[in-house]
Design a protein around this motif. Structure first.
Motif, PDB file in Angstrom:
ATOM      1  N   PHE A   1       0.828  -1.206   0.000  1.00 36.00           N
ATOM      2  CA  PHE A   1       0.000   0.000   0.000  1.00 36.00           C
ATOM      3  C   PHE A   1       0.865   1.261   0.000  1.00 36.00           C
ATOM      4  CE2 PHE A   1      -2.441   3.184   2.523  1.00 36.00           C
ATOM      5  CZ  PHE A   1      -3.395   3.473   1.557  1.00 36.00           C
ATOM      6  N   LEU A   2       1.917   1.273   0.797  1.00 36.19           N
ATOM      7  CA  LEU A   2       2.837   2.405   0.854  1.00 36.19           C
ATOM      8  C   LEU A   2       4.245   1.946   0.530  1.00 36.19           C
ATOM      9  CD1 LEU A   2       1.636   4.197   4.132  1.00 36.19           C
ATOM     10  CD2 LEU A   2       1.143   4.879   1.777  1.00 36.19           C
ATOM     11  N   SER A   3       4.935   2.694  -0.286  1.00 34.06           N
ATOM     12  CA  SER A   3       6.336   2.400  -0.595  1.00 34.06           C
ATOM     13  C   SER A   3       7.102   3.706  -0.708  1.00 34.06           C
ATOM     14  CB  SER A   3       6.456   1.583  -1.890  1.00 34.06           C
ATOM     15  OG  SER A   3       5.884   2.285  -2.980  1.00 34.06           O
ATOM     16  N   TYR A   4       8.441   3.603  -0.599  1.00 33.93           N
ATOM     17  CA  TYR A   4       9.271   4.797  -0.528  1.00 33.93           C
ATOM     18  C   TYR A   4      10.496   4.642  -1.419  1.00 33.93           C
ATOM     19  CZ  TYR A   4       6.346   5.292   3.598  1.00 33.93           C
ATOM     20  OH  TYR A   4       5.274   5.357   4.449  1.00 33.93           O
ATOM     21  N   GLY A   5      11.122   5.768  -1.698  1.00 35.48           N
ATOM     22  CA  GLY A   5      12.327   5.755  -2.506  1.00 35.48           C
ATOM     23  C   GLY A   5      12.949   7.138  -2.544  1.00 35.48           C
ATOM     24  N   TYR A   6      13.840   7.333  -3.503  1.00 35.26           N
ATOM     25  CA  TYR A   6      14.477   8.642  -3.670  1.00 35.26           C
ATOM     26  C   TYR A   6      14.800   8.833  -5.142  1.00 35.26           C
ATOM     27  CZ  TYR A   6      18.929   6.102  -4.029  1.00 35.26           C
ATOM     28  OH  TYR A   6      19.926   5.264  -4.422  1.00 35.26           O
ATOM     29  N   TYR A   7      15.088  10.077  -5.514  1.00 27.72           N
ATOM     30  CA  TYR A   7      15.431  10.354  -6.907  1.00 27.72           C
ATOM     31  C   TYR A   7      16.563  11.377  -6.973  1.00 27.72           C
ATOM     32  CZ  TYR A   7      12.598  14.629  -6.449  1.00 27.72           C
ATOM     33  OH  TYR A   7      12.081  15.835  -6.030  1.00 27.72           O
ATOM     34  N   ILE A   8      17.308  11.305  -8.056  1.00 25.63           N
ATOM     35  CA  ILE A   8      18.288  12.318  -8.420  1.00 25.63           C
ATOM     36  C   ILE A   8      18.070  12.636  -9.894  1.00 25.63           C
ATOM     37  CG2 ILE A   8      20.013  11.657  -6.688  1.00 25.63           C
ATOM     38  CD1 ILE A   8      21.472  10.100  -8.851  1.00 25.63           C
ATOM     39  N   GLY A   9      18.462  13.817 -10.317  1.00 30.89           N
ATOM     40  CA  GLY A   9      18.230  14.136 -11.717  1.00 30.89           C
ATOM     41  C   GLY A   9      18.754  15.497 -12.109  1.00 30.89           C
ATOM     42  N   PHE A  10      18.359  15.902 -13.312  1.00 27.11           N
ATOM     43  CA  PHE A  10      18.815  17.152 -13.901  1.00 27.11           C
ATOM     44  C   PHE A  10      17.599  17.959 -14.357  1.00 27.11           C
ATOM     45  CE2 PHE A  10      21.997  13.884 -14.605  1.00 27.11           C
ATOM     46  CZ  PHE A  10      23.141  14.482 -14.075  1.00 27.11           C
ATOM     47  N   ASN A  11      17.800  19.269 -14.472  1.00 26.15           N
ATOM     48  CA  ASN A  11      16.722  20.130 -14.935  1.00 26.15           C
ATOM     49  C   ASN A  11      17.242  21.175 -15.902  1.00 26.15           C
ATOM     50  OD1 ASN A  11      17.416  22.712 -13.523  1.00 26.15           O
ATOM     51  ND2 ASN A  11      17.090  21.453 -11.683  1.00 26.15           N
ATOM     52  N   SER A  12      16.341  21.703 -16.699  1.00 29.37           N
ATOM     53  CA  SER A  12      16.609  22.852 -17.563  1.00 29.37           C
ATOM     54  C   SER A  12      15.412  23.786 -17.441  1.00 29.37           C
ATOM     55  CB  SER A  12      16.810  22.410 -19.015  1.00 29.37           C
ATOM     56  OG  SER A  12      17.027  23.526 -19.855  1.00 29.37           O
ATOM     57  N   TRP A  13      15.594  24.897 -16.703  1.00 27.80           N
ATOM     58  CA  TRP A  13      14.519  25.851 -16.469  1.00 27.80           C
ATOM     59  C   TRP A  13      14.591  27.000 -17.468  1.00 27.80           C
ATOM     60  CZ3 TRP A  13      10.482  25.541 -13.077  1.00 27.80           C
ATOM     61  CH2 TRP A  13      10.569  24.595 -12.048  1.00 27.80           C
ATOM     62  N   ASP A  14      13.421  27.494 -17.856  1.00 25.74           N
ATOM     63  CA  ASP A  14      13.294  28.605 -18.795  1.00 25.74           C
ATOM     64  C   ASP A  14      12.272  29.582 -18.214  1.00 25.74           C
ATOM     65  OD1 ASP A  14      13.454  30.169 -21.054  1.00 25.74           O
ATOM     66  OD2 ASP A  14      12.622  28.689 -22.426  1.00 25.74           O
ATOM     67  N   TYR A  15      12.067  30.716 -18.897  1.00 25.87           N
ATOM     68  CA  TYR A  15      10.973  31.632 -18.582  1.00 25.87           C
ATOM     69  C   TYR A  15      10.120  31.827 -19.824  1.00 25.87           C
ATOM     70  CZ  TYR A  15      12.941  33.205 -14.097  1.00 25.87           C
ATOM     71  OH  TYR A  15      13.396  33.269 -12.805  1.00 25.87           O
ATOM     72  N   ASN A  16       8.822  31.930 -19.618  1.00 27.24           N
ATOM     73  CA  ASN A  16       7.900  32.315 -20.680  1.00 27.24           C
ATOM     74  C   ASN A  16       7.401  33.730 -20.377  1.00 27.24           C
ATOM     75  OD1 ASN A  16       6.163  31.964 -22.997  1.00 27.24           O
ATOM     76  ND2 ASN A  16       4.471  31.757 -21.540  1.00 27.24           N
ATOM     77  N   PHE A  17       7.699  34.687 -21.287  1.00 30.23           N
ATOM     78  CA  PHE A  17       7.333  36.088 -21.082  1.00 30.23           C
ATOM     79  C   PHE A  17       6.108  36.463 -21.917  1.00 30.23           C
ATOM     80  CE2 PHE A  17      11.888  36.124 -20.080  1.00 30.23           C
ATOM     81  CZ  PHE A  17      11.910  36.858 -18.908  1.00 30.23           C
ATOM     82  N   ASP A  18       5.242  37.265 -21.333  1.00 32.55           N
ATOM     83  CA  ASP A  18       4.219  38.010 -22.065  1.00 32.55           C
ATOM     84  C   ASP A  18       4.541  39.487 -21.880  1.00 32.55           C
ATOM     85  OD1 ASP A  18       2.706  35.844 -22.999  1.00 32.55           O
ATOM     86  OD2 ASP A  18       1.663  35.677 -21.086  1.00 32.55           O
ATOM     87  N   TYR A  19       4.452  40.253 -22.980  1.00 38.40           N
ATOM     88  CA  TYR A  19       4.910  41.641 -22.960  1.00 38.40           C
ATOM     89  C   TYR A  19       3.740  42.614 -23.109  1.00 38.40           C
ATOM     90  CZ  TYR A  19       9.388  39.353 -23.872  1.00 38.40           C
ATOM     91  OH  TYR A  19      10.492  38.545 -23.796  1.00 38.40           O
ATOM     92  N   LEU A  20       3.957  43.846 -22.629  1.00 42.01           N
ATOM     93  CA  LEU A  20       2.964  44.904 -22.759  1.00 42.01           C
ATOM     94  C   LEU A  20       3.101  45.626 -24.097  1.00 42.01           C
ATOM     95  CD1 LEU A  20       3.238  46.363 -19.137  1.00 42.01           C
ATOM     96  CD2 LEU A  20       1.414  44.909 -20.048  1.00 42.01           C
ATOM     97  N   LYS A  21       4.317  45.802 -24.570  1.00 45.27           N
ATOM     98  CA  LYS A  21       4.577  46.481 -25.835  1.00 45.27           C
ATOM     99  C   LYS A  21       5.420  45.593 -26.732  1.00 45.27           C
ATOM    100  CE  LYS A  21       4.476  51.099 -23.714  1.00 45.27           C
ATOM    101  NZ  LYS A  21       5.245  52.353 -23.475  1.00 45.27           N
ATOM    102  N   ASP A  22       5.343  45.847 -28.019  1.00 43.63           N
ATOM    103  CA  ASP A  22       6.071  45.052 -29.008  1.00 43.63           C
ATOM    104  C   ASP A  22       7.534  45.493 -29.049  1.00 43.63           C
ATOM    105  OD1 ASP A  22       6.746  43.321 -30.990  1.00 43.63           O
ATOM    106  OD2 ASP A  22       5.823  44.477 -32.610  1.00 43.63           O
ATOM    107  N   LYS A  23       8.376  44.779 -28.313  1.00 45.90           N
ATOM    108  CA  LYS A  23       9.813  45.024 -28.289  1.00 45.90           C
ATOM    109  C   LYS A  23      10.526  43.685 -28.468  1.00 45.90           C
ATOM    110  CE  LYS A  23      10.003  49.155 -25.350  1.00 45.90           C
ATOM    111  NZ  LYS A  23      10.623  49.758 -24.138  1.00 45.90           N
ATOM    112  N   PRO A  24      11.836  43.697 -28.736  1.00 44.48           N
ATOM    113  CA  PRO A  24      12.566  42.430 -28.870  1.00 44.48           C
ATOM    114  C   PRO A  24      12.432  41.569 -27.611  1.00 44.48           C
ATOM    115  CG  PRO A  24      13.899  44.246 -29.670  1.00 44.48           C
ATOM    116  CD  PRO A  24      12.691  44.866 -29.030  1.00 44.48           C
TER     117      PRO A  24
END
Length: 237
Positions: free
Chosen positions: A37-60
């Motif tokens: 019913f219950l079991s346990y473990g652990y994990y290790i790993g890697f990540n790649s984080w980004d941002y998603n932007f929404d803008y108010l004005k049209d700029k680069p």
């Protein structure tokens, strides 16, 4: 970087899976591991984080230079039935993102090359609650998909720092909320269950703490700034 993560995940999954599919060996390893019913473990790993932007004005676009981060944590698994499990996976996720601004953001202002870049460090205490949907066990492996909600506390947020970008401090919020989707394969080895998985993580709330100046070149044109990431985790149960 994302293509590299998918390639690594494919290699982890393909090689053991192909061996299992084409092997004549039918002895089931760790046959009763999924019946508790219950079991346990652990994990290790890697990540790649980004941002998603929404803008108010049209700029680069503000460019995000990503780095490879690190994940580590614990797994608590509650069996609901043969095909469904509820999982709690508290852990730590560490990453650094570098923001690069176009010179047009500083038009009419004096600026230096350091003003065009901001380093954003994130150290998330990360707590996801997930539902794991598995197929029937096939010999010694079992594919699954996983999804759910998570929350995180960013220990590197600078949210309460009175200094903002005018003093070189880019600030983000402490509390974050995410939804996530992923897939993986459970491999039943002789002594334990080994699970490589890949998961997409997407923020639900705006992470940006804005500068005091509403016309700030660093934050004035940002409507929302939401984190998104790719995790590759190796779990041992």
């Amino acid at each position: 970087m994302k293509n590299l993560f998918f390639l690594i995940a494919f290699l982890f999954i393909y090689q053991p899976a192909s061996a299992q599919l084409f092997s004549k060996e039918k002895v089931l390893n760790d046959e009763n591991v999924d019946k508790t019913f219950l079991s346990y473990g652990y994990y290790i790993g890697f990540n790649s984080w980004d941002y998603n932007f929404d803008y108010l004005k049209d700029k680069p676009d503000i460019l995000v230079k990503k780095t490879t981060g690190f994940n580590v944590g614990l797994v608590g698994n509650m069996r609901i039935n043969d095909y469904l499990d509820l999982r709690l996976e508290p852990g730590l996720s560490i990453t650094t993102r570098n923001l690069e601004y176009d010179e047009s953001y500083f038009q009419g202002m004096e600026y230096t090359s350091s003003d065009l870049e901001r380093e954003v460090k994130s150290t998330y205490i990360y707590v996801p609650l997930l539902l794991k949907f598995s197929t029937k066990r096939l010999n010694n492996f079992k594919p699954f998909i996983v999804g759910g909600l998570s929350t995180a506390l960013n220990l590197s947020s600078n949210q309460d720092n009175p200094d903002d970008n005018s003093a070189g401090q880019f600030r983000t919020k402490k509390s974050m909320y995410f939804y996530e989707l992923g897939f993986g394969i459970d491999f039943y080895l002789y002594y334990f269950k080994f699970t490589p998985s890949i998961r997409g993580v997407f923020a639900l709330n705006d992470e940006l703490v804005r500068d005091a100046d509403p016309n700030s070149p660093w934050t004035g044109n940002i409507d929302t700034m939401k984190s998104r990431g790719v995790f590759i985790n190796l779990t041992f149960q």
